[in-house]
Design a protein around this motif. Structure first.
Motif, PDB file in Angstrom:
ATOM      1  N   LEU A   1       0.855  -1.190   0.000  1.00 47.95           N
ATOM      2  CA  LEU A   1       0.000   0.000   0.000  1.00 47.95           C
ATOM      3  C   LEU A   1       0.889   1.237   0.000  1.00 47.95           C
ATOM      4  CD1 LEU A   1      -2.647  -1.071   2.681  1.00 47.95           C
ATOM      5  CD2 LEU A   1      -2.971  -0.995   0.195  1.00 47.95           C
ATOM      6  N   GLY A   2       0.689   2.106  -0.990  1.00 47.10           N
ATOM      7  CA  GLY A   2       1.516   3.316  -1.083  1.00 47.10           C
ATOM      8  C   GLY A   2       1.347   4.207   0.136  1.00 47.10           C
ATOM      9  N   ARG A   3       2.389   4.959   0.428  1.00 44.72           N
ATOM     10  CA  ARG A   3       2.337   5.878   1.567  1.00 44.72           C
ATOM     11  C   ARG A   3       2.879   7.262   1.201  1.00 44.72           C
ATOM     12  NH1 ARG A   3       5.381   3.485   6.439  1.00 44.72           N
ATOM     13  NH2 ARG A   3       4.706   5.486   7.296  1.00 44.72           N
ATOM     14  N   ASN A   4       2.871   7.557  -0.097  1.00 44.77           N
ATOM     15  CA  ASN A   4       3.375   8.858  -0.538  1.00 44.77           C
ATOM     16  C   ASN A   4       2.354   9.957  -0.266  1.00 44.77           C
ATOM     17  OD1 ASN A   4       5.801   7.769  -1.688  1.00 44.77           O
ATOM     18  ND2 ASN A   4       4.562   7.013  -3.392  1.00 44.77           N
ATOM     19  N   HIS A   5       2.853  11.156   0.003  1.00 45.27           N
ATOM     20  CA  HIS A   5       1.979  12.310   0.161  1.00 45.27           C
ATOM     21  C   HIS A   5       1.733  12.928  -1.216  1.00 45.27           C
ATOM     22  CE1 HIS A   5       3.034  13.024   4.680  1.00 45.27           C
ATOM     23  NE2 HIS A   5       2.301  11.947   4.461  1.00 45.27           N
ATOM     24  N   VAL A   6       0.463  13.128  -1.527  1.00 45.96           N
ATOM     25  CA  VAL A   6       0.098  13.673  -2.839  1.00 45.96           C
ATOM     26  C   VAL A   6      -0.817  14.874  -2.661  1.00 45.96           C
ATOM     27  CG1 VAL A   6       0.353  11.446  -4.009  1.00 45.96           C
ATOM     28  CG2 VAL A   6      -1.854  12.081  -3.026  1.00 45.96           C
ATOM     29  N   THR A   7      -0.959  15.657  -3.720  1.00 43.97           N
ATOM     30  CA  THR A   7      -1.806  16.853  -3.663  1.00 43.97           C
ATOM     31  C   THR A   7      -3.012  16.725  -4.587  1.00 43.97           C
ATOM     32  OG1 THR A   7      -0.419  17.895  -5.353  1.00 43.97           O
ATOM     33  CG2 THR A   7       0.120  18.335  -3.030  1.00 43.97           C
ATOM     34  N   LYS A   8      -3.296  15.509  -5.037  1.00 48.94           N
ATOM     35  CA  LYS A   8      -4.428  15.280  -5.925  1.00 48.94           C
ATOM     36  C   LYS A   8      -5.231  14.086  -5.424  1.00 48.94           C
ATOM     37  CE  LYS A   8      -1.558  12.413  -8.947  1.00 48.94           C
ATOM     38  NZ  LYS A   8      -1.042  12.212 -10.323  1.00 48.94           N
ATOM     39  N   ASP A   9      -6.427  13.891  -6.010  1.00 46.70           N
ATOM     40  CA  ASP A   9      -7.238  12.740  -5.644  1.00 46.70           C
ATOM     41  C   ASP A   9      -6.552  11.446  -6.061  1.00 46.70           C
ATOM     42  OD1 ASP A   9      -9.253  14.182  -4.471  1.00 46.70           O
ATOM     43  OD2 ASP A   9     -10.447  14.342  -6.306  1.00 46.70           O
ATOM     44  N   VAL A  10      -6.849  10.383  -5.331  1.00 50.07           N
ATOM     45  CA  VAL A  10      -6.267   9.077  -5.615  1.00 50.07           C
ATOM     46  C   VAL A  10      -7.389   8.105  -5.941  1.00 50.07           C
ATOM     47  CG1 VAL A  10      -4.908   7.159  -4.673  1.00 50.07           C
ATOM     48  CG2 VAL A  10      -4.329   9.522  -4.058  1.00 50.07           C
ATOM     49  N   SER A  11      -7.180   7.278  -6.955  1.00 57.22           N
ATOM     50  CA  SER A  11      -8.157   6.243  -7.304  1.00 57.22           C
ATOM     51  C   SER A  11      -7.789   4.982  -6.527  1.00 57.22           C
ATOM     52  CB  SER A  11      -8.123   5.965  -8.816  1.00 57.22           C
ATOM     53  OG  SER A  11      -9.048   4.941  -9.140  1.00 57.22           O
ATOM     54  N   TYR A  12      -8.543   4.698  -5.487  1.00 57.82           N
ATOM     55  CA  TYR A  12      -8.246   3.550  -4.626  1.00 57.82           C
ATOM     56  C   TYR A  12      -8.946   2.292  -5.144  1.00 57.82           C
ATOM     57  CZ  TYR A  12      -6.525   7.054  -1.304  1.00 57.82           C
ATOM     58  OH  TYR A  12      -5.833   8.080  -0.710  1.00 57.82           O
ATOM     59  N   PRO A  13      -8.341   1.132  -4.973  1.00 60.29           N
ATOM     60  CA  PRO A  13      -8.929  -0.112  -5.473  1.00 60.29           C
ATOM     61  C   PRO A  13     -10.022  -0.681  -4.577  1.00 60.29           C
ATOM     62  CG  PRO A  13      -6.817  -0.579  -4.473  1.00 60.29           C
ATOM     63  CD  PRO A  13      -6.973   0.905  -4.466  1.00 60.29           C
ATOM     64  N   MET A  14     -10.243  -0.075  -3.417  1.00 59.61           N
ATOM     65  CA  MET A  14     -11.299  -0.550  -2.518  1.00 59.61           C
ATOM     66  C   MET A  14     -12.031   0.658  -1.938  1.00 59.61           C
ATOM     67  SD  MET A  14      -8.414   0.096  -0.802  1.00 59.61           S
ATOM     68  CE  MET A  14      -7.349  -1.321  -1.053  1.00 59.61           C
ATOM     69  N   THR A  15     -13.302   0.432  -1.560  1.00 61.99           N
ATOM     70  CA  THR A  15     -14.121   1.520  -1.010  1.00 61.99           C
ATOM     71  C   THR A  15     -14.781   1.049   0.284  1.00 61.99           C
ATOM     72  OG1 THR A  15     -14.619   2.340  -3.236  1.00 61.99           O
ATOM     73  CG2 THR A  15     -16.031   3.107  -1.454  1.00 61.99           C
ATOM     74  N   PRO A  16     -14.526   1.739   1.376  1.00 57.59           N
ATOM     75  CA  PRO A  16     -13.571   2.832   1.574  1.00 57.59           C
ATOM     76  C   PRO A  16     -12.126   2.329   1.436  1.00 57.59           C
ATOM     77  CG  PRO A  16     -15.166   2.699   3.387  1.00 57.59           C
ATOM     78  CD  PRO A  16     -15.273   1.435   2.612  1.00 57.59           C
ATOM     79  N   PRO A  17     -11.198   3.221   1.168  1.00 52.43           N
ATOM     80  CA  PRO A  17      -9.803   2.800   1.046  1.00 52.43           C
ATOM     81  C   PRO A  17      -9.223   2.414   2.411  1.00 52.43           C
ATOM     82  CG  PRO A  17      -9.981   5.193   0.900  1.00 52.43           C
ATOM     83  CD  PRO A  17     -11.375   4.668   0.883  1.00 52.43           C
ATOM     84  N   VAL A  18      -8.281   1.482   2.382  1.00 48.36           N
ATOM     85  CA  VAL A  18      -7.649   1.035   3.631  1.00 48.36           C
ATOM     86  C   VAL A  18      -6.157   1.367   3.647  1.00 48.36           C
ATOM     87  CG1 VAL A  18      -9.302  -0.837   3.949  1.00 48.36           C
ATOM     88  CG2 VAL A  18      -7.166  -1.268   2.707  1.00 48.36           C
ATOM     89  N   GLY A  19      -5.728   2.184   2.708  1.00 50.05           N
ATOM     90  CA  GLY A  19      -4.329   2.557   2.633  1.00 50.05           C
ATOM     91  C   GLY A  19      -3.992   3.037   1.237  1.00 50.05           C
ATOM     92  N   GLY A  20      -2.782   3.498   1.066  1.00 47.69           N
ATOM     93  CA  GLY A  20      -2.354   4.003  -0.227  1.00 47.69           C
ATOM     94  C   GLY A  20      -1.841   5.419  -0.102  1.00 47.69           C
ATOM     95  N   ASP A  21      -1.452   5.992  -1.231  1.00 41.19           N
ATOM     96  CA  ASP A  21      -0.996   7.383  -1.233  1.00 41.19           C
ATOM     97  C   ASP A  21      -2.111   8.281  -0.707  1.00 41.19           C
ATOM     98  OD1 ASP A  21       1.310   6.404  -2.321  1.00 41.19           O
ATOM     99  OD2 ASP A  21       0.859   7.044  -4.375  1.00 41.19           O
ATOM    100  N   HIS A  22      -1.738   9.365  -0.077  1.00 43.40           N
ATOM    101  CA  HIS A  22      -2.755  10.178   0.597  1.00 43.40           C
ATOM    102  C   HIS A  22      -2.259  11.613   0.793  1.00 43.40           C
ATOM    103  CE1 HIS A  22      -0.217   8.064   3.582  1.00 43.40           C
ATOM    104  NE2 HIS A  22      -0.146   9.256   4.146  1.00 43.40           N
ATOM    105  N   SER A  23      -3.176  12.448   1.242  1.00 39.04           N
ATOM    106  CA  SER A  23      -2.833  13.845   1.526  1.00 39.04           C
ATOM    107  C   SER A  23      -1.874  13.914   2.706  1.00 39.04           C
ATOM    108  CB  SER A  23      -4.110  14.637   1.845  1.00 39.04           C
ATOM    109  OG  SER A  23      -3.795  15.915   2.357  1.00 39.04           O
ATOM    110  N   GLN A  24      -1.073  14.967   2.723  1.00 36.01           N
ATOM    111  CA  GLN A  24      -0.162  15.137   3.850  1.00 36.01           C
ATOM    112  C   GLN A  24      -0.907  15.580   5.113  1.00 36.01           C
ATOM    113  OE1 GLN A  24       2.722  18.177   3.068  1.00 36.01           O
ATOM    114  NE2 GLN A  24       1.208  19.775   2.657  1.00 36.01           N
ATOM    115  N   VAL A  25      -2.191  15.933   4.972  1.00 38.08           N
ATOM    116  CA  VAL A  25      -3.011  16.359   6.124  1.00 38.08           C
ATOM    117  C   VAL A  25      -4.015  15.258   6.463  1.00 38.08           C
ATOM    118  CG1 VAL A  25      -4.586  18.105   7.027  1.00 38.08           C
ATOM    119  CG2 VAL A  25      -2.803  18.771   5.391  1.00 38.08           C
ATOM    120  N   TRP A  26      -4.028  14.827   7.689  1.00 38.44           N
ATOM    121  CA  TRP A  26      -4.971  13.787   8.106  1.00 38.44           C
ATOM    122  C   TRP A  26      -6.290  14.399   8.563  1.00 38.44           C
ATOM    123  CZ3 TRP A  26      -0.455  15.234  10.468  1.00 38.44           C
ATOM    124  CH2 TRP A  26      -0.570  15.887  11.694  1.00 38.44           C
ATOM    125  N   MET A  27      -7.355  13.586   8.552  1.00 37.28           N
ATOM    126  CA  MET A  27      -8.608  13.998   9.161  1.00 37.28           C
ATOM    127  C   MET A  27      -8.451  13.829  10.672  1.00 37.28           C
ATOM    128  SD  MET A  27     -10.752  15.013   6.826  1.00 37.28           S
ATOM    129  CE  MET A  27     -12.165  15.241   7.926  1.00 37.28           C
TER     130      MET A  27
END
Length: 215
Positions: free
Chosen positions: A81-107
């Motif tokens: 599962l990617g862990r890079n910080h990105v500034t755009k939307d990510v197309s996740y293979p599962m809904t809801p996503p359980v990991g992957g590239d994500h925003s540098q800001v958490w909820m």
């Protein structure tokens, strides 16, 4: 003279009798006090032992829950599962996503309950910090949503929000882990929380769940 001696002896006898009666009362009161104290102490010891046993049983149950597999749980290889910080939307293979590239800001995930959908890229970052994300769609009952919201509200490192396009009515997600539950009282809810809130799957244990993004 004999009469005075008799009266004096009688007074001494009465005084001695009163003294003995007083001593008897004092002994009786001491015995009652000691008996009551013993009963109170025994009760406190018994209650303390009961509480200790109850707490021990709860800890044992939690340990057992943490070790046991969650029925019908889906897992993904955390290392893939990617862990890079990105500034755009990510197309996740599962809904809801359980990991992957994500925003540098958490909820924010300190028991935060969101009434509207939240950005998935921010929620994934919360999972990276060890949060459990509870989600629901329109098929979930109001009672289940309310009960789960109460649980989340009392649990640091958890958050909740609606996800309209998810397959199950009620779903729980952690980093690399996900399960669909039947109701808020499904025993897998407590098990999932026990197992994965700051669980061993957490890529960044101890990272903050406050100071991030709020809805």
């Amino acid at each position: 003279m004999a009469s005075n001696k008799t009266a004096s002896a009688s007074r001494k006898a009465r005084i001695e009798e009163m003294r003995r009666a007083e001593q008897s009362r004092e002994r009786r009161n001491r015995i009652i006090t000691i008996s009551i104290s013993a009963v109170v102490v025994a009760g406190l010891v018994g209650f303390g032992s009961y509480v200790f046993l109850q707490e021990s049983e709860k800890k044992e149950q939690k340990v057992a829950q943490a070790k046991a597999p969650v029925k019908s749980e889906k897992s993904w290889d955390a290392k893939k599962l990617g862990r890079n910080h990105v500034t755009k939307d990510v197309s996740y293979p599962m809904t809801p996503p359980v990991g992957g590239d994500h925003s540098q800001v958490w909820m924010n995930c300190e028991g935060d309950v969101y009434k509207k959908e939240i950005p998935k890229v921010n929620a994934v970052h919360s999972l990276e910090h060890g949060a459990v994300w509870v989600t629901y769609n329109d098929k979930a009952s109001d009672a289940d949503v309310k009960k789960l919201a109460e649980k989340v509200g009392k649990t640091p490192y958890s958050l909740m929000s609606p996800v309209k396009d998810q397959a199950g009515a009620l779903m729980l997600s952690a980093w690399g882990k996900q399960v669909t539950v039947d109701s808020a009282t499904d025993p897998r809810v407590d098990q999932f929380f026990t197992k994965y809130v700051q669980g061993p799957q957490t890529p960044e244990p101890g990272a903050a769940c406050t100071g991030g993004m709020a809805q």
